[in-house]
Design an enzyme around this catalytic site. Structure first.
Site, PDB file in Angstrom:
ATOM      1  N   ASN A 136     -25.805 -36.018 -15.784  1.00  6.14           N
ATOM      2  CA  ASN A 136     -27.061 -36.515 -16.353  1.00  6.14           C
ATOM      3  C   ASN A 136     -27.474 -37.784 -15.596  1.00  6.14           C
ATOM      4  OD1 ASN A 136     -27.987 -36.997 -19.869  1.00  6.14           O
ATOM      5  ND2 ASN A 136     -29.248 -36.675 -18.084  1.00  6.14           N
ATOM      6  N   GLN A 165     -32.818 -40.200 -17.698  1.00  2.00           N
ATOM      7  CA  GLN A 165     -33.061 -41.248 -18.683  1.00  2.00           C
ATOM      8  C   GLN A 165     -32.902 -42.621 -18.045  1.00  2.00           C
ATOM      9  OE1 GLN A 165     -31.520 -38.317 -20.065  1.00  2.00           O
ATOM     10  NE2 GLN A 165     -33.545 -38.010 -20.955  1.00  2.00           N
ATOM     11  N   ASN A 193     -37.614 -41.345 -21.052  1.00  3.91           N
ATOM     12  CA  ASN A 193     -37.562 -40.101 -20.314  1.00  3.91           C
ATOM     13  C   ASN A 193     -38.413 -40.218 -19.045  1.00  3.91           C
ATOM     14  OD1 ASN A 193     -36.026 -38.714 -22.382  1.00  3.91           O
ATOM     15  ND2 ASN A 193     -37.922 -38.673 -23.581  1.00  3.91           N
ATOM     16  N   CYS A 252     -29.295 -41.229 -26.302  1.00  2.00           N
ATOM     17  CA  CYS A 252     -28.819 -40.561 -25.091  1.00  2.00           C
ATOM     18  C   CYS A 252     -27.340 -40.885 -24.956  1.00  2.00           C
ATOM     19  CB  CYS A 252     -29.599 -41.028 -23.862  1.00  2.00           C
ATOM     20  SG  CYS A 252     -28.976 -40.324 -22.316  1.00  2.00           S
ATOM     21  N   ASN A 292     -24.961 -39.618 -22.908  1.00  2.00           N
ATOM     22  CA  ASN A 292     -24.486 -39.815 -21.542  1.00  2.00           C
ATOM     23  C   ASN A 292     -24.929 -41.168 -21.000  1.00  2.00           C
ATOM     24  OD1 ASN A 292     -23.195 -37.273 -21.280  1.00  2.00           O
ATOM     25  ND2 ASN A 292     -25.153 -36.292 -20.880  1.00  2.00           N
ATOM     26  N   ASN A 305     -32.454 -37.241 -31.587  1.00  2.00           N
ATOM     27  CA  ASN A 305     -33.595 -36.504 -31.043  1.00  2.00           C
ATOM     28  C   ASN A 305     -33.613 -35.122 -31.687  1.00  2.00           C
ATOM     29  OD1 ASN A 305     -34.038 -38.554 -28.984  1.00  2.00           O
ATOM     30  ND2 ASN A 305     -32.294 -37.684 -27.907  1.00  2.00           N
ATOM     31  N   GLU A 333     -34.593 -30.580 -21.506  1.00  2.00           N
ATOM     32  CA  GLU A 333     -34.622 -31.839 -22.233  1.00  2.00           C
ATOM     33  C   GLU A 333     -36.050 -32.314 -22.463  1.00  2.00           C
ATOM     34  OE1 GLU A 333     -31.895 -35.869 -22.286  1.00  2.00           O
ATOM     35  OE2 GLU A 333     -31.913 -34.593 -20.516  1.00  2.00           O
ATOM     36  N   ARG A 334     -36.333 -32.659 -23.697  1.00  2.00           N
ATOM     37  CA  ARG A 334     -37.657 -33.162 -24.067  1.00  2.00           C
ATOM     38  C   ARG A 334     -38.039 -34.353 -23.185  1.00  2.00           C
ATOM     39  NH1 ARG A 334     -38.583 -36.364 -29.732  1.00  2.00           N
ATOM     40  NH2 ARG A 334     -37.019 -37.647 -28.708  1.00  2.00           N
ATOM     41  N   CYS A 382     -26.788 -33.037 -21.157  1.00  2.00           N
ATOM     42  CA  CYS A 382     -27.476 -33.745 -22.235  1.00  2.00           C
ATOM     43  C   CYS A 382     -26.472 -33.941 -23.359  1.00  2.00           C
ATOM     44  CB  CYS A 382     -28.692 -32.962 -22.712  1.00  2.00           C
ATOM     45  SG  CYS A 382     -29.555 -33.760 -24.106  1.00  2.00           S
TER      46      CYS A 382
END
Length: 295
Positions: free
Chosen positions: A17, A49, A69, A78, A80, A171, A223-224, A232
């Protein structure tokens, strides 16, 4: 002009990630959406991210995190990226505020997150309790049982995907369980449609999960706000919770993503723990050219 020019950053990754860590403690600066997009748009500072460290707001915490994002939108959590922040705050010469115990408490938009060092480049993050009620996820209409919600892709009599589990792990997440390899699905094509489906008023992360053994899951994630990703952490947590609720698996699993493995445990106290690696790729400075078109 932007006051982010020449700010130092770390380019890292957690199980693949892509993460950028930016330390703004001691300032009043807040990254704007257009600035986040500019940082994401350069190969040296590109990210899934962006983790921005601010001075703590609450007593007993070590920092406040803002998470962005690639499209400039903010994320609530997040996992990670949080591991990468912990590494930076404990080990990086410029960012470190060493904690003798190897533990940190960080505040995010989604709440408090505890982090514990397991090894030099491995951390466990307490991701908190999953939110499972339809209005907590949130969904646009009531579902008394969010283990499976009414949503499908493909013909009504032979859908390609259907009946995902819905979970909020900081999320919103929708997890589709499939029997075949997730690599065989064109997630890049239908991921955007599902992310922006009207059933998700705040959009959603979309996962394809294959339970491959008593304690193993294979996972791919759209991922959004970021798109296809190698890993993720919140999706891995949401997937274990969703699978456990359906009794497809227990409360502990290794979740394998394209970028690496994460170990997830849904404890008896309802907290979800995630353990995984971090890696430092390089450090750099945000050049003025990045922001040339940012007002």
């Amino acid at each position: 002009m932007t006051r982010l020019e020449n700010r130092r950053f770390l380019k890292m990754h957690g199980a693949g990630n892509a993460i950028v860590v930016l330390d703004l403690r001691g300032t009043e600066l807040i990254v704007r959406a257009e600035e986040a997009r500019a940082i994401a748009g350069h190969p040296r500072s590109g990210f899934d991210q962006l983790m921005v460290i601010h001075d703590p707001r609450k007593s007993g915490t070590d920092a406040y995190l803002r998470i962005y994002n690639t499209d400039g939108s903010e994320s609530g959590a997040c996992g990670n990226g949080t591991r990468c922040v912990a590494f930076a705050m404990l080990d990086d010469p410029a960012m470190a505020r060493p904690a003798e115990s190897g533990r940190l408490t960080l505040e995010t938009k989604a709440g408090l997150v505890g982090v514990k060092r397991e090894a030099q480049a491995s951390f466990t993050v307490d991701m908190g309790r999953p939110r499972l009620k339809w209005d907590e996820i949130p969904l646009a209409e009531p579902f008394p049982d969010t283990r499976r919600i009414e949503l499908q892709i493909g013909p009504i009599d032979a859908p390609v995907l259907h009946s995902p589990g819905a979970v909020n792990m900081g999320n919103p997440h929708a997890v589709f369980f499939i029997e075949s390899d997730p690599d065989g699905y064109d997630l890049g094509r239908f991921g955007p449609m599902l992310e922006n489906h009207p059933i998700f008023p705040e959009r959603a992360n979309i996962s394809l999960a294959q339970v491959t053994g008593p304690e193993t899951i294979k996972l791919r994630v759209w991922e959004r706000g970021a798109g296809l990703t190698l890993a993720c952490g919140t999706a891995a947590c949401a997937t274990l919770v969703a699978a456990s609720r359906l009794r497809m698996i227990g409360r502990h699993a290794t979740v394998s993503l394209p970028g690496g493995d994460l170990v997830i445990e849904w404890r008896a106290d309802d907290h979800v723990l995630m353990t995984g690696p971090v890696a430092l790729e390089w450090e750099g400075f945000l050049s003025p050219e990045l922001f040339a078109r940012v007002d």
